[in-house]
Every structure is written in C-alpha cells, then in structure tokens.
Design an enzyme around this catalytic site. Sequence first.
Site, PDB file in Angstrom:
ATOM      1  N   SER A  91       0.845  -1.191   0.000  1.00 37.79           N
ATOM      2  CA  SER A  91       0.000   0.000   0.000  1.00 37.79           C
ATOM      3  C   SER A  91       0.889   1.253   0.000  1.00 37.79           C
ATOM      4  CB  SER A  91      -0.961  -0.049   1.194  1.00 37.79           C
ATOM      5  OG  SER A  91      -2.050   0.833   1.006  1.00 37.79           O
ATOM      6  N   HIS A 224      -7.347  -6.577   0.973  1.00 32.54           N
ATOM      7  CA  HIS A 224      -6.284  -5.582   0.916  1.00 32.54           C
ATOM      8  C   HIS A 224      -5.086  -6.005   1.764  1.00 32.54           C
ATOM      9  CE1 HIS A 224      -4.833  -1.533   0.020  1.00 32.54           C
ATOM     10  NE2 HIS A 224      -4.469  -1.418   1.286  1.00 32.54           N
TER      11      HIS A 224
END
Length: 253
Positions: A91, A224
Amino acid sequence: MRADLWLRGFHPAPEAPVRMVIFPHAGGSASYFFTLSRLLAPEVEVFVVQYPGRQDRRREPVRENVEILAKELVEELHPRDSKPTVFFGHSLGATVAFEVARRLEQAGVGPAALWASARCAPSDHRTHDIHLLDDEGIIAELRRLSGTDTSLLDDKELLDTLMPAIRGDYKAAETYVYTPGPPLTCPVVGFVGDDDSRVREADLLGWRDLTESGFELVHMPGGHFYPTDHPALTAEEFRTRLGSMDGLGTAEV
C-alpha cells in the site's frame, strides 16, 4: 545493512542468500509483518522498516511526506554488502519503496527487484482524502479494509495513541506528487488481493510503465491485507519467486 532504529530484523538470517526489505502500509508498524518474517526465515533475511511516530518511535514526529521519508531511508538502505535485495512495499509502502529504489538506482546501487503490493502506480496517483476525515471516518475506512483487528478499533484509548500515525501516513500517501524520471532498471512485480475492496487489478497495471526490466502481475487470495489474511500462502509465494528470479543470485545491489 543492519537492524537499527529504522530497520527491524525479527529473525536474523545473515547466511540467507537473499534479503527482503518490507515497507509497511499507512498506519502500519514493523511488528505487523512479524509472522511473515518468521515464515520466510531462514531462507530469506528479512528487515521491516519502522516508520517514525509509532510503537517505540511514537515520540518522534510522523513523516507526512513520502519524499522526506524516502530521503531519510536511502542512507539506511544503502547496501553495505553484495547480497541481492528485494523491496516489498505494501500500500503506502509501495510508493515509499519506489521512491527509495529510484534514488538508490541513481547512485548505482538499486534493489534487485521491486514488489509493489495493493497500490496503484505512483504515476497514476489518486486520493480519497481519507486524512481529512474525522477520527470516526478514518476508523470506518480501516474497518472496510479489515486491516486492523476489530478489537483494536473498539479500544478508544489505544486508538487515540495510534491515530496521529494513521492520519499522518494517510496524508503522506494522499498528498504524494509523482515526479517523472527515468524508469527503474529492476523488474517490478505487482501483487493484488482478489477480494481487495480498494485496489483492483487495473490499478496495478501502471507499474509496468515505470520499469524497463519487465512487469508481472500476481493475484493473491484475500483482501487488501492478504499478507495477514493468508500468511503461509504469501510466504510460500514469496519464497518460490525469490528462488526462481533469473539472475537473482548474481544481481548487484
């Protein structure tokens, strides 16, 4: 390369033939990747970046700018030996890893590969202005991504301690401005969770334009935060790739 204030080596493996440096996500700390480090050792020497403003560095100001953070990390990650090193950024960490990698390449000592996880290419940067939300709005985003244990999100006292780092990291991620420059000379691998509610396959494709050495996209089971959704599978995927990368054993870093 040594474990110190910036780099945490939870499972020392100095004899390992390859090294991985992990750059955490927004709000993340080095300990988040403790399990992955354990699963990769002793075949892989793992260091995890510890950003300022959290855990034992909580008294330091959070770096709310990716370039400032990258400039500080370049000196820490400047190789002190010839061991091939792969950068894995998750990320926000993917953007930080990219900025560190391009600076090291300018000095002729870049990583053997950059693995970008759950993050669009820096050149395709976009923002959701999460850092401008109130605390409840940020917490709602964390719940949606399932990146933090629910019990932690229900602990107000703990969240009050964590929120400056979380908000500051989101600000760094969302105010980042890409500066065009030469493509990386190392290969890039993009990783995306099949059930990621924020980042999709198309978001990772922009990374292929940021390297002259090839790009590959890899789907991982989970959301995620697939590295903690499926740590054993993630470690096995990483171990297999590290062992099969062409020329990895002789790459200069």
